[in-house]
Write a protein that holds these residues in place. Structure first.
Motif, PDB file in Angstrom:
ATOM      1  N   ARG A  95       0.826  -1.205   0.000  1.00 53.56           N
ATOM      2  CA  ARG A  95       0.000   0.000   0.000  1.00 53.56           C
ATOM      3  C   ARG A  95       0.861   1.256   0.000  1.00 53.56           C
ATOM      4  NH1 ARG A  95      -3.213  -0.215   5.061  1.00 53.56           N
ATOM      5  NH2 ARG A  95      -4.090   1.710   4.247  1.00 53.56           N
ATOM      6  N   GLY A  96       1.916   1.254   0.803  1.00 55.91           N
ATOM      7  CA  GLY A  96       2.791   2.412   0.875  1.00 55.91           C
ATOM      8  C   GLY A  96       3.520   2.665  -0.433  1.00 55.91           C
ATOM      9  N   VAL A  97       3.995   1.606  -1.067  1.00 53.24           N
ATOM     10  CA  VAL A  97       4.672   1.739  -2.356  1.00 53.24           C
ATOM     11  C   VAL A  97       3.674   2.260  -3.398  1.00 53.24           C
ATOM     12  CG1 VAL A  97       5.765   0.423  -4.220  1.00 53.24           C
ATOM     13  CG2 VAL A  97       6.485   0.074  -1.847  1.00 53.24           C
ATOM     14  N   TRP A  98       2.455   1.737  -3.387  1.00 57.30           N
ATOM     15  CA  TRP A  98       1.405   2.225  -4.307  1.00 57.30           C
ATOM     16  C   TRP A  98       1.248   3.740  -4.146  1.00 57.30           C
ATOM     17  CZ3 TRP A  98      -2.283  -0.613  -7.424  1.00 57.30           C
ATOM     18  CH2 TRP A  98      -3.269   0.204  -7.998  1.00 57.30           C
ATOM     19  N   ARG A  99       1.084   4.202  -2.894  1.00 59.38           N
ATOM     20  CA  ARG A  99       0.873   5.633  -2.649  1.00 59.38           C
ATOM     21  C   ARG A  99       2.054   6.470  -3.139  1.00 59.38           C
ATOM     22  NH1 ARG A  99      -0.862   3.792   2.617  1.00 59.38           N
ATOM     23  NH2 ARG A  99       1.143   4.531   3.387  1.00 59.38           N
ATOM     24  N   GLU A 100       3.270   5.999  -2.898  1.00 60.16           N
ATOM     25  CA  GLU A 100       4.455   6.760  -3.287  1.00 60.16           C
ATOM     26  C   GLU A 100       4.609   6.871  -4.803  1.00 60.16           C
ATOM     27  OE1 GLU A 100       8.109   5.599  -1.349  1.00 60.16           O
ATOM     28  OE2 GLU A 100       7.070   5.389   0.568  1.00 60.16           O
ATOM     29  N   VAL A 101       4.266   5.803  -5.519  1.00 61.13           N
ATOM     30  CA  VAL A 101       4.520   5.780  -6.964  1.00 61.13           C
ATOM     31  C   VAL A 101       3.271   6.115  -7.779  1.00 61.13           C
ATOM     32  CG1 VAL A 101       5.342   4.365  -8.888  1.00 61.13           C
ATOM     33  CG2 VAL A 101       6.408   4.138  -6.637  1.00 61.13           C
ATOM     34  N   GLU A 140      -8.737   1.451  -3.060  1.00 62.01           N
ATOM     35  CA  GLU A 140      -9.881   1.156  -2.193  1.00 62.01           C
ATOM     36  C   GLU A 140      -9.425   1.164  -0.747  1.00 62.01           C
ATOM     37  OE1 GLU A 140     -10.781  -3.457  -1.544  1.00 62.01           O
ATOM     38  OE2 GLU A 140     -10.722  -2.997  -3.675  1.00 62.01           O
ATOM     39  N   ALA A 141     -10.370   1.418   0.152  1.00 62.77           N
ATOM     40  CA  ALA A 141     -10.068   1.345   1.580  1.00 62.77           C
ATOM     41  C   ALA A 141      -9.898  -0.120   1.954  1.00 62.77           C
ATOM     42  CB  ALA A 141     -11.199   1.974   2.376  1.00 62.77           C
ATOM     43  N   VAL A 142      -8.922  -0.398   2.781  1.00 65.25           N
ATOM     44  CA  VAL A 142      -8.657  -1.774   3.201  1.00 65.25           C
ATOM     45  C   VAL A 142      -9.393  -2.021   4.516  1.00 65.25           C
ATOM     46  CG1 VAL A 142      -6.873  -3.422   3.865  1.00 65.25           C
ATOM     47  CG2 VAL A 142      -6.410  -1.757   2.058  1.00 65.25           C
ATOM     48  N   PRO A 143     -10.321  -2.984   4.517  1.00 72.38           N
ATOM     49  CA  PRO A 143     -11.040  -3.279   5.764  1.00 72.38           C
ATOM     50  C   PRO A 143     -10.113  -3.998   6.751  1.00 72.38           C
ATOM     51  CG  PRO A 143     -11.637  -4.855   4.073  1.00 72.38           C
ATOM     52  CD  PRO A 143     -10.743  -3.837   3.414  1.00 72.38           C
ATOM     53  N   PRO A 144     -10.457  -4.019   8.025  1.00 73.20           N
ATOM     54  CA  PRO A 144      -9.645  -4.772   8.988  1.00 73.20           C
ATOM     55  C   PRO A 144      -9.527  -6.232   8.545  1.00 73.20           C
ATOM     56  CG  PRO A 144     -11.308  -3.468  10.111  1.00 73.20           C
ATOM     57  CD  PRO A 144     -11.616  -3.395   8.646  1.00 73.20           C
ATOM     58  N   TYR A 145      -8.383  -6.814   8.827  1.00 77.03           N
ATOM     59  CA  TYR A 145      -8.156  -8.214   8.459  1.00 77.03           C
ATOM     60  C   TYR A 145      -7.324  -8.888   9.540  1.00 77.03           C
ATOM     61  CZ  TYR A 145      -3.879  -5.957   6.727  1.00 77.03           C
ATOM     62  OH  TYR A 145      -2.741  -5.196   6.615  1.00 77.03           O
ATOM     63  N   SER A 146      -7.514 -10.186   9.654  1.00 79.23           N
ATOM     64  CA  SER A 146      -6.755 -10.951  10.642  1.00 79.23           C
ATOM     65  C   SER A 146      -5.438 -11.403  10.032  1.00 79.23           C
ATOM     66  CB  SER A 146      -7.570 -12.169  11.098  1.00 79.23           C
ATOM     67  OG  SER A 146      -7.737 -13.048  10.004  1.00 79.23           O
ATOM     68  N   LEU A 166      -6.770 -12.064  -0.127  1.00 80.10           N
ATOM     69  CA  LEU A 166      -5.626 -11.302  -0.617  1.00 80.10           C
ATOM     70  C   LEU A 166      -5.494 -11.449  -2.130  1.00 80.10           C
ATOM     71  CD1 LEU A 166      -3.366  -9.450   0.341  1.00 80.10           C
ATOM     72  CD2 LEU A 166      -1.955 -11.482   0.731  1.00 80.10           C
ATOM     73  N   TRP A 167      -5.664 -12.661  -2.633  1.00 77.66           N
ATOM     74  CA  TRP A 167      -5.583 -12.925  -4.070  1.00 77.66           C
ATOM     75  C   TRP A 167      -6.693 -12.165  -4.814  1.00 77.66           C
ATOM     76  CZ3 TRP A 167      -3.691 -18.343  -5.762  1.00 77.66           C
ATOM     77  CH2 TRP A 167      -3.385 -18.355  -7.127  1.00 77.66           C
ATOM     78  N   GLN A 168      -7.913 -12.197  -4.261  1.00 78.70           N
ATOM     79  CA  GLN A 168      -9.025 -11.493  -4.896  1.00 78.70           C
ATOM     80  C   GLN A 168      -8.770  -9.989  -4.964  1.00 78.70           C
ATOM     81  OE1 GLN A 168     -12.283 -12.751  -2.426  1.00 78.70           O
ATOM     82  NE2 GLN A 168     -12.256 -14.844  -3.225  1.00 78.70           N
ATOM     83  N   ALA A 169      -8.217  -9.418  -3.905  1.00 77.12           N
ATOM     84  CA  ALA A 169      -7.900  -7.986  -3.904  1.00 77.12           C
ATOM     85  C   ALA A 169      -6.819  -7.679  -4.939  1.00 77.12           C
ATOM     86  CB  ALA A 169      -7.457  -7.552  -2.509  1.00 77.12           C
ATOM     87  N   ALA A 170      -5.819  -8.543  -5.034  1.00 77.56           N
ATOM     88  CA  ALA A 170      -4.761  -8.342  -6.029  1.00 77.56           C
ATOM     89  C   ALA A 170      -5.344  -8.346  -7.434  1.00 77.56           C
ATOM     90  CB  ALA A 170      -3.684  -9.412  -5.879  1.00 77.56           C
ATOM     91  N   ARG A 171      -6.253  -9.253  -7.695  1.00 75.69           N
ATOM     92  CA  ARG A 171      -6.876  -9.322  -9.029  1.00 75.69           C
ATOM     93  C   ARG A 171      -7.703  -8.082  -9.358  1.00 75.69           C
ATOM     94  NH1 ARG A 171      -8.497 -15.650  -8.987  1.00 75.69           N
ATOM     95  NH2 ARG A 171      -6.687 -16.385 -10.183  1.00 75.69           N
TER      96      ARG A 171
END
Length: 147
Positions: A37-43, A49-55, A67-72
């Motif tokens: 997420r940080g690299v995305w923001r910098e570049v 999208e907002a990332v919901p809480p996750y375990s 995680l795979w679904q979000a990447a897609r």
């Protein structure tokens, strides 16, 4: 310089950031997703999208590939055989489990490395050794520009 090189340069700027679950602040703390997420923001700018809480188990007991679904949704999936610097590498930590760890390819070839964050180590650049390679579930590329 390519988009992948930009991603690697940004990710290397996070090396030494301590591990903090669900955090995404360079120098203060991040987990593997927080690094991405940080690299995305910098570049690329604003996160898509907002990332919901996750375990920490990423819904492993339910078998959900969150995680795979979000990447897609936000990255371009590419063949495992076409490695490039800046690729997002998704890992299964155990055979048959959900993919719940990721990193960014830094160097490719015989001395391949990847940058990732994990508990007890924070953000590091590690060799993409045979044990890590066996765990690769998918490979993605960042979009050419943010949506």
């Amino acid at each position: 310089m390519s988009k992948g090189d930009d991603m690697v340069r940004a990710a290397r700027g996070w090396i030494g950031t301590p591990y903090r679950h669900q955090a995404a602040v360079r120098g203060a703390g991040c987990d593997c997703l927080g690094l991405l997420r940080g690299v995305w923001r910098e570049v690329l700018g604003r996160e898509p999208e907002a990332v919901p809480p996750y375990s920490m188990d990423w819904a492993e007991p339910q078998g959900d590939e969150r995680l795979w679904q979000a990447a897609r949704r936000h990255l371009r999936e590419v063949s495992l055989t076409y490695e490039a610097p800046g690729d997002v590498i998704l890992f299964r930590m155990r055979a048959g489990s959900v993919a719940k760890h990721l990193g960014l390819a830094a160097r490719i070839g015989t001395s391949a490395t990847f940058i990732h964050s994990y508990a007890g180590h924070g953000v590091v650049e590690s060799p993409l050794s045979t044990p890590w390679r066996r765990r690769i579930a998918a490979r993605f590329r960042f979009p050419k520009e943010a949506n």
